[in-house]
Design a protein around this motif. Structure first.
Motif, mmCIF file in Angstrom:
data_model
loop_
_atom_site.group_PDB
_atom_site.id
_atom_site.type_symbol
_atom_site.label_atom_id
_atom_site.label_comp_id
_atom_site.label_asym_id
_atom_site.label_seq_id
_atom_site.Cartn_x
_atom_site.Cartn_y
_atom_site.Cartn_z
ATOM 1 N N GLY A 5 0.831 -1.111 -0.059
ATOM 2 C CA GLY A 5 -0.088 0.033 0.161
ATOM 3 C C GLY A 5 0.835 1.098 0.042
ATOM 4 N N LEU A 6 2.005 1.176 0.874
ATOM 5 C CA LEU A 6 2.821 2.535 0.809
ATOM 6 C C LEU A 6 3.355 2.667 -0.700
ATOM 7 C CD1 LEU A 6 5.147 2.178 3.960
ATOM 8 C CD2 LEU A 6 3.700 4.264 3.056
ATOM 9 N N GLY A 7 3.949 1.503 -1.292
ATOM 10 C CA GLY A 7 4.247 1.527 -2.517
ATOM 11 C C GLY A 7 3.502 2.141 -3.365
ATOM 12 N N TYR A 8 2.291 1.892 -3.334
ATOM 13 C CA TYR A 8 1.283 2.361 -4.324
ATOM 14 C C TYR A 8 1.097 3.937 -4.195
ATOM 15 C CZ TYR A 8 -3.436 2.801 -6.660
ATOM 16 O OH TYR A 8 -4.437 2.826 -7.540
ATOM 17 N N VAL A 9 1.175 4.312 -2.822
ATOM 18 C CA VAL A 9 0.635 5.804 -2.480
ATOM 19 C C VAL A 9 2.128 6.713 -2.977
ATOM 20 C CG1 VAL A 9 -1.431 5.741 -1.075
ATOM 21 C CG2 VAL A 9 1.201 5.898 -0.165
ATOM 22 N N TYR A 10 2.993 6.078 -2.661
ATOM 23 C CA TYR A 10 4.515 6.741 -3.188
ATOM 24 C C TYR A 10 4.562 6.956 -4.433
ATOM 25 C CZ TYR A 10 6.767 6.479 1.497
ATOM 26 O OH TYR A 10 7.270 6.540 2.896
ATOM 27 N N ARG A 11 4.108 5.736 -5.529
ATOM 28 C CA ARG A 11 4.189 5.717 -6.784
ATOM 29 C C ARG A 11 3.136 6.846 -7.218
ATOM 30 N NH1 ARG A 11 1.108 3.007 -10.472
ATOM 31 N NH2 ARG A 11 0.347 1.559 -8.780
#
Lengths: 230, 361
Positions: free
Chosen positions: A113-119
């Motif tokens: 989920g973190l990866g998603y929002v960073y992206r």
């Protein structure tokens, strides 16, 4: 009495975490142990699941706002406003996902989920780091394979994106198709703005994508994705 | 039950080593895979003592170099009797919905192994009525005594027919072919694995005009398959490919009318299971009776819409003929050749253990 009701509500949310997952990154919360009505506190894992599900809600809201902004081609002011709102929601989601990983560092869905929002907020380096961590914890976590590939494209690492596509092609065909669609959009953008990529690299990628789409149309997926698990 | 790499597996855990994109085969709960059982099955598969007169093994009709077919138009049993049908390839047999050419109810390899062993019309391995003799032969071999004990631990009297077929089935499930140039392209992502001509042939193969993939689709180029984790039950598909029209519209040779001989339904006349096209270049001659010698001739057959054209009431509606140029035919054959898995036909795991280094009979 109030306390007991609150705990029951939290337990309900945790046990039905999967229902909250939607949009581009469906990641149900891990199962939590059944809580006795007298349980005074949530375990760190349960807290993490709660934060994760809250993060998902913000992420979904942000995705909807971002789509709305993208569709708003004629009114620049309205578009900017929608984009700003989306960013705020992504930031809220990020805070929740960070909270989840803080309470349960092994929760690969939260790292995903973190990866998603960073992206989505343009920080590809941080996104890649978060996806790498998610996949270290669970190498078969196909949402992270898919979205890490999109992050690779964001920084023009096309060969790694292709490798990810093949991994999905052999394990979760629906996600491979989603990634192919994202690759197509990326290609259109790079044809307008190469962002440092050589024209022949872009066209080689276009040929590769067209061939893979042809192959995907001819072959059926056999291996069932881990739909119920993710 | 099975490992797919990574962590070291305990010695009694079978490791499939599946090619990319291939699902784990379905394994009956009462016959789990173990290395000892697979190795026993391999020994038995290549052992001529599994025929009544001691002249023929399973491998007599299923030779590794020919993708586990025999190169003959029709199989020949241990007594020299010629069969009405050709030997089917065992490549990826673990994924088959049904087994043999035309039996919708024969679905387990354990049961299927009984057919060549004990069938009398025609005689294949010729073991009917010689069950005790077979067991005695195996018991007399000290090597087998140890191998059966290892394969079926804790079972007193492990050398028995039921365990022979279990071991044979376990070995046959390992015969997985998935490293052809086609596989390298499709499942391994090596975009240069197919020559241009084969790529063009692949387009023709999957085209609506030729419609080859309507029957020869799926991972095994044989239609529907079964595998571990699959939901629901699938039924095998049988087609009349327009081979015969003897003694009236649609009649097949009297000695073999395919699925009809099992179902006794007239509409099943001349219908046979779609065989795999994997390693097809190695498994000539073709069709259920080996009556077409080459791939070129097979394409001509389908291009003509079958031998009797439309004068065959039982012919599949998919066999409707098509136009194809000489260049296209060449391309299509190149594609079919790209389905050959050289590593499969040379893999030491599938080879005759009696000829390999190790215990000698």
């Amino acid at each position: 009495m109030w306390k007991m009701s609150a705990v029951a509500v939290v337990a309900f949310v945790l046990l039905h975490g999967a229902a909250l997952a939607s949009g581009g990154s469906p990641m149900p919360a891990p199962r939590s142990p059944r809580m006795a009505p007298s349980a005074p506190r949530l375990t760190p894992e349960q807290e993490a699941a709660q934060r994760y599900n809250d993060g998902l809600k913000h992420k979904d809201k942000a995705d909807a706002l971002a789509s709305e902004a993208e569709a708003e081609a004629s009114n620049a002011k309205k578009r900017a406003k929608l984009e700003a709102s989306a960013r705020k929601e992504y930031e809220k989601a990020m805070k929740e996902f960070l909270g989840a990983t803080d309470r349960n560092p092994a929760m690969f869905q939260a790292h995903g989920g973190l990866g998603y929002v960073y992206r989505k907020t343009g920080d590809f380096a941080a996104a890649l780091k978060a996806y790498d961590r998610a996949l270290e914890l669970e190498p078969k976590y196909t949402p992270a394979i898919e979205y890490r590939a999109e992050a690779y494209l964001g920084v023009n690492r096309v060969d790694e994106a292709k490798t990810a596509y093949m991994a999905l092609f052999n394990s979760d065909r629906a996600r491979a198709d989603e990634l192919a669609a994202a690759m197509k959009s990326w290609l259109q953008r790079r044809r307008q703005d190469a962002a440092g990529l050589a024209p022949e690299t872009i066209e080689d990628f276009a040929k590769w994508l067209s061939q893979r789409e042809e192959i995907a149309g001819q072959t059926s997926a056999l291996i069932q994705p881990h739909g119920s698990r993710w | 039950m099975h490992a797919t790499g990574g962590r070291a597996a305990p010695p009694d855990t079978f490791e499939w080593r599946l090619p990319p994109g291939f699902p784990p085969p379905r394994v009956p709960p009462d016959n789990p895979m173990t290395p000892a059982k697979v190795e026993l099955g391999r020994r038995l598969f290549y052992d001529t003592r599994l025929s009544g007169n001691g002249t023929q093994a399973c491998a007599g009709c299923h030779r590794q170099t020919l993708a586990f077919t025999d190169g003959r138009p029709r199989a020949v049993g241990s007594t020299g009797e010629v069969h009405p049908r050709s030997s089917l390839s065992l490549a990826n047999v673990a994924y088959n919905v049904a087994l043999t050419w035309a039996d919708p109810d024969l679905r387990s390899l354990e049961e299927q192994a009984l057919v060549p062993m004990f069938r009398e019309r025609p005689v294949e391995l010729g073991l009917a009525g010689r069950e005790k003799e077979l067991v005695a032969r195996l018991e007399a071999d000290g090597l087998y005594a140890g191998m059966f004990r290892a394969a079926f631990p804790g079972e007193p009297g492990a050398i028995r027919i039921g365990n022979v077929t279990r071991a044979l089935a376990a070995f046959e499930r390992t015969l997985i072919s998935g490293d052809s140039p086609y596989d390298r392209l499709v499942y391994q992502g090596r975009m240069d694995a197919l020559p241009e001509a084969a790529w063009r042939g692949m387009r023709l193969f999957f085209s609506d005009r030729l419609a080859c993939s309507k029957c020869h689709g799926g991972i095994n180029f044989a239609g529907v398959v079964v595998f571990e984790g699959m939901v629901g039950r699938v039924e095998p598909v049988f087609q009349n490919t327009g081979l015969y029209n003897l003694g009236g519209p649609g009649n097949d040779p009297a000695e073999d009318d395919g699925l009809r001989s099992v179902t006794h339904r007239r509409r099943d006349t001349g219908r046979f299971r779609t065989p795999t096209l994997r390693n097809i270049a190695l498994s000539a001659p073709y069709m259920h009776d080996g009556s077409i010698p080459t791939l070129e001739a097979v394409i001509d057959h389908y291009a003509a819409g079958g031998r009797a054209g439309d004068n065959n009431r039982y012919k599949s509606l998919l066999i409707r003929g098509f136009a194809i140029t000489a260049a296209e035919k060449h391309d299509l054959i190149e594609f079919l050749r790209s389905l050959t898995d050289e590593s499969f036909v040379t893999d030491a795991r599938f080879a005759d253990p009696w000829r390999s280094p190790g215990p000698v009979r």
